[in-house]
Write an enzyme that holds these catalytic residues in place. Structure first.
Site, short mmCIF file in Angstrom:
data_model
loop_
_atom_site.label_atom_id
_atom_site.label_comp_id
_atom_site.label_asym_id
_atom_site.label_seq_id
_atom_site.Cartn_x
_atom_site.Cartn_y
_atom_site.Cartn_z
N ASN A 109 2.33 4.61 -12.69
CA ASN A 109 1.15 5.36 -12.87
C ASN A 109 -0.01 5.23 -10.79
OD1 ASN A 109 -1.68 4.45 -14.31
ND2 ASN A 109 -1.75 2.72 -12.75
N LYS B 129 -0.98 16.80 -9.25
CA LYS B 129 -0.15 16.88 -10.73
C LYS B 129 0.06 17.09 -11.53
CE LYS B 129 -2.04 12.83 -10.67
NZ LYS B 129 -1.19 11.27 -10.93
N ASP C 225 1.17 -1.37 -0.58
CA ASP C 225 -0.38 0.21 0.15
C ASP C 225 0.54 1.64 0.06
OD1 ASP C 225 -1.64 2.34 0.80
OD2 ASP C 225 -2.87 0.91 1.80
N TYR D 81 -6.04 16.78 -5.83
CA TYR D 81 -5.55 16.52 -6.23
C TYR D 81 -4.61 17.77 -8.60
CZ TYR D 81 -6.21 13.26 -10.30
OH TYR D 81 -5.39 11.71 -11.74
#
Ligand SMILES: NC(=O)c1ccc[n+]([C@@H]2O[C@H](COP(=O)([O-])OP(=O)(O)OC[C@H]3O[C@@H](n4cnc5c(N)ncnc54)[C@H](OP(=O)(O)O)[C@@H]3O)[C@@H](O)[C@H]2O)c1
Length: 256
Positions: A81, A157, A55, A153
């Site tokens: 990914n 990114k 994890d 988020y």
């Protein structure tokens, strides 16, 4: 034949990249968060050479997954990914005192990059949403801001682009590129996502194992194998360096 490791590949785009690379005759090692998810991955892609387990929200697991990877032959390419999405309803703090979203989306790719034997190619996953990311690098752990999942988020990114470009500068001999796959209907993207799922994994597989020289260029931000709209701050070497320094401080692991 290339040997490729793909993180977060029990499902979604990671699994799709793995499936495509297997079809192309490459050797693929997948990764899942738990034994149960690893079994799901083995069922989904029995031709995978192995499934590493951990994890990636904790530093201990990042180290353990890197150790598992390093016990194998060096990989030709790694596709970073793994990711949590933009709909995390609340701020979750990990055992290391970090934002879980940031730990999985940014620190895990950084730590694995630093800890694993250096591959020939590195691929990171960003998003068009990085355009809304905060380039200040202030409060990456959301300790001072009220939680906003979309912003959190988007920030991660943008950090993924800074990471990919920072690594490209740090290791000029290792192509390090970053992909925006489009907004596509995986579990993360949601059913209504408008872009083409059939195209969303192709660039990662091409960067990992493609033969043409373009696949071996470095420091590019690509959507469907073409340069895409990039937040200009992402090209700032000082900002890239600050992100790498911050990841080093938080993880205690430096890029060689
Ligand atoms: N889908 C989109 O529209 C879109 C758009 C732009 C960028 N991206 C990026 O593309 C990448 C893949 O996204 P996706 O759409 O394929 O998402 P997804 O379907 O939700 O898959 C994400 C994968 O990451 C794994 N994962 C999440 N947290 C983990 C953890 N702590 N430890 C280990 N594994 C973990 C998940 O495992 P479980 O299945 O066990 O939860 C899953 O296999 C992400 O980096 C994402 O930011 C996606």
């Amino acid at each position: 034949m290339a040997k490729v490791f793909i993180t977060g590949s029990a499902d979604g785009l990671g699994l799709m990249v793995g499936r495509l690379l297997v079809e192309q005759g490459h050797e693929v090692v997948l990764h899942a968060r738990s034994e149960a998810r690893a079994e799901d991955a083995r069922v989904a892609l029995p031709q995978a050479e192995a499934v590493l387990v951990g994890d990636l929200s904790t530093l201990a697991a990042m180290r353990d997954v890197a150790d598992q990877a390093n016990e194998r032959e060096r990989f030709d390419a790694v596709v970073h990914n793994v990711g949590l999405g933009y709909r995390e309803p609340r701020h979750v703090e990990t055992v290391d005192g970090l934002s879980q979203l940031w730990a999985v989306n940014v620190l895990a790719p950084y730590a694995l990059t630093a800890l694993m034997h250096r591959p020939d190619r590195l691929i990171y996953l960003s998003s068009g949403m990085h355009l809304g990311g905060d380039p200040s690098l202030e409060d990456p752990q959301w300790s001072r801001r009220r939680w906003n999942g979309v912003q959190a988020y988007s920030d991660t990114k943008l950090h993924d682009v800074l990471l990919a470009f920072g690594v490209a500068r740090h290791w000029p001999g290792v192509p390090s590129n970053v992909v925006s796959p489009g907004w596509v209907p995986t579990r993360m993207g949601g059913r209504g996502a408008p872009d083409d799922l059939d195209q969303a994994h192709l660039t990662q597989a091409w960067l990992a194992a493609g033969d043409d020289p373009e696949a071996r260029e470095t420091g590019r931000f690509l959507y469907h194998q073409r340069p895409a709209d990039l937040q200009p701050a992402a090209r700032d070497p000082e900002l890239q360096g600050r992100l790498l320094d911050y990841c080093r401080e938080v993880s205690g692991v430096a890029l060689a």
